[in-house]
Enzyme design. Structure first.
Site, PDB file in Angstrom:
ATOM      1  CB  CYS A   1      -1.026  -0.080   1.122  1.00 59.90           C
ATOM      2  SG  CYS A   1      -1.600  -1.540   1.459  1.00 59.90           S
TER       3      CYS A   1
ATOM      4  N   GLY B   1       4.585   6.962  -1.468  1.00 63.35           N
ATOM      5  CA  GLY B   1       5.788   6.518  -1.612  1.00 63.35           C
ATOM      6  C   GLY B   1       7.126   6.767  -0.898  1.00 63.35           C
TER       7      GLY B   1
ATOM      8  CB  CYS C   1      -0.461   6.611  10.768  1.00 60.41           C
ATOM      9  SG  CYS C   1      -1.898   6.591   9.269  1.00 60.41           S
TER      10      CYS C   1
END
Length: 448
Positions: free
Chosen positions: A261, A265, A387
């Site tokens: 995922c 980048g 996160c």
């Protein structure tokens, strides 16, 4: 609101906030666009930024204070936002005198509205200064009180309190309303940490080494984005906690890695910096959206690692269509999540998330892990990270995966700075209150 170009910090902030609160625009993108099209000085840009993030961060608190003054009055959305912005300045910015805030707000009301709007705003602001604001400590219900005090939806206060206990939850609540630090990752494919520090100092940026991530630097002052060091890809902006997922993977130079995922980048290029093309190392980066694939490639280009990055448009749940089993030494699943660890940086996401979203994401995370599991070699490791700090998306997802995959075991996640090494569990949760970085979760799943 009249569509007038207002070249003041407060005008820019009001315009941005109206787009974010009324049309669901992303605060960072909207603010960047407004500031780019403005002729504001650096000082005014800083004030506009402070106003946007400050109002978003404290929105529920500000609404609680404003409510009695506009009760029963029909108020246009931008006028309400202007009033919230005024209260924010009164309460949280001690450098600006109250009369200056009031005058500026009345001026904006006059420019953007009609005489009636100006009179209304004048009346409300004078009443606030005369009467003062009510205290949240008057609220009896502890969940509701904390919701208003820390400007968090009630479900999130309840959930974090249940999961972490009152004391830790209160520390988290306080931490996510502090300003976010700017941190950098040194790109070891192009430079060393000491060289990067020297170059940044020469270019007017004051930094210190991160206490969290091995390759991290924390910016104390200076504008990094416009430095040659940033443009040349010696450093890149990345939160300290976000660097830990790849750091914990201990990538070898010859590894075949899948970043399942990947967009935009940041972690792909971090993996790539540890790889060596001559040794056959490469990272395959997946994302669903074509424009995000371009973003990954652009990132890899700037950081000088494009020769070992293969970006590919694919839903991670469909890896079977493209890759043979046991194709990769290591896999990173930095999964889509509720983002609750990022509230310091993206304050508005707290208002449009619900508990049901988190439970739905748990299902998607599990589907991605299930899909990529056969693609890692025996003895190889899947690093699963998010996160968020909500346990149903973290340990909950890991435990559900392990229950369905007896051929995997959980290893203790290790970081270069041995963070929280005395913990009893194998997974690593970094709370926003731990080190002043984002909230983050990392686990290491080894295929037997």
């Amino acid at each position: 609101m009249k569509n007038k170009q207002i070249n003041t910090a407060r005008g820019a902030a009001l315009k941005t906030l109206d787009q974010v609160l009324q049309k669901g625009a992303y605060s960072n993108l909207q603010l960047n666009q407004v500031l780019k099209n403005s002729q504001l000085s650096a000082v005014d840009k800083r004030l506009a930024t402070n106003l946007v993030y400050g109002v978003l961060q404290h929105k529920l608190t500000l609404e609680y204070w404003l409510a009695p003054f506009i009760k029963g009055k029909k108020t246009e959305s931008w006028v309400k936002t202007l009033l919230l912005m005024s209260i924010y300045q009164h309460q949280y910015l001690d450098r600006i005198p109250d009369w200056a805030v009031t005058n500026e707000s009345i001026e904006l009301a006059k420019t953007l509205g009609n005489p009636g709007t100006r009179r209304f705003v004048t009346g409300v602001l004078h009443a606030i200064l005369r009467q003062g604001l009510r205290s949240a400590s008057d609220i009896q219900d502890p969940i509701e009180r904390r919701s208003v005090e820390f400007s968090l939806p009630k479900w999130l206060v309840e959930e974090l309190t249940k999961q972490y206990g009152q004391r830790t939850a209160d520390e988290i609540f306080a931490a996510i309303n502090e300003p976010a630090r700017v941190s950098l990752r040194v790109n070891l494919a192009k430079t060393t940490i000491s060289q990067a520090i020297n170059v940044l100092k020469e270019q007017g940026v004051e930094i210190e080494k991160s206490q969290v991530a091995r390759d991290g630097l924390v910016v104390k002052s200076g504008d990094v984005i416009n430095t040659q060091a940033f443009l040349d890809g010696l450093v890149t902006i990345q939160d300290e906690s976000a660097m830990l997922a790849v750091e914990s993977m201990q990538v070898e130079s010859s590894d075949q890695v899948l970043d399942a995922c990947a967009a935009p980048g940041g972690k792909t290029v971090q993996i790539a910096a540890a790889l060596d093309v001559k040794s056959g190392g490469s990272v395959t980066a997946l994302d669903i959206h074509p424009h995000k694939i371009k973003l990954i490639e652009k990132n890899a280009q700037r950081l000088g690692v494009a020769d070992r990055v293969h970006a590919c448009q694919l839903d991670a749940r469909k890896v079977d269509e493209k890759f043979a089993d046991e194709s990769f030494d290591k896999i990173l699943v930095d999964a889509p999540c509720s983002g609750i660890g990022l509230l310091r940086r993206k304050p508005e996401i707290r208002y449009d998330k619900k508990l049901s979203d988190s439970l739905q994401l748990h299902e998607i995370q599990l589907a991605i892990l299930n899909a990529v599991a056969p693609k890692v070699k025996k003895g190889g490791i899947i690093t699963y990270s998010t996160c968020t700090i909500l346990q149903q998306e973290n340990d909950g997802t890991v435990q559900a995966f392990l229950a369905a995959h007896p051929d995997f075991k959980l290893l203790k996640t290790q970081t270069a700075r041995a963070l929280k090494n005395a913990r009893t569990g194998a997974t690593l949760t970094i709370l926003p209150s731990d080190y002043g970085s984002d909230g983050f979760f990392i686990s290491s799943l080894q295929r037997l």
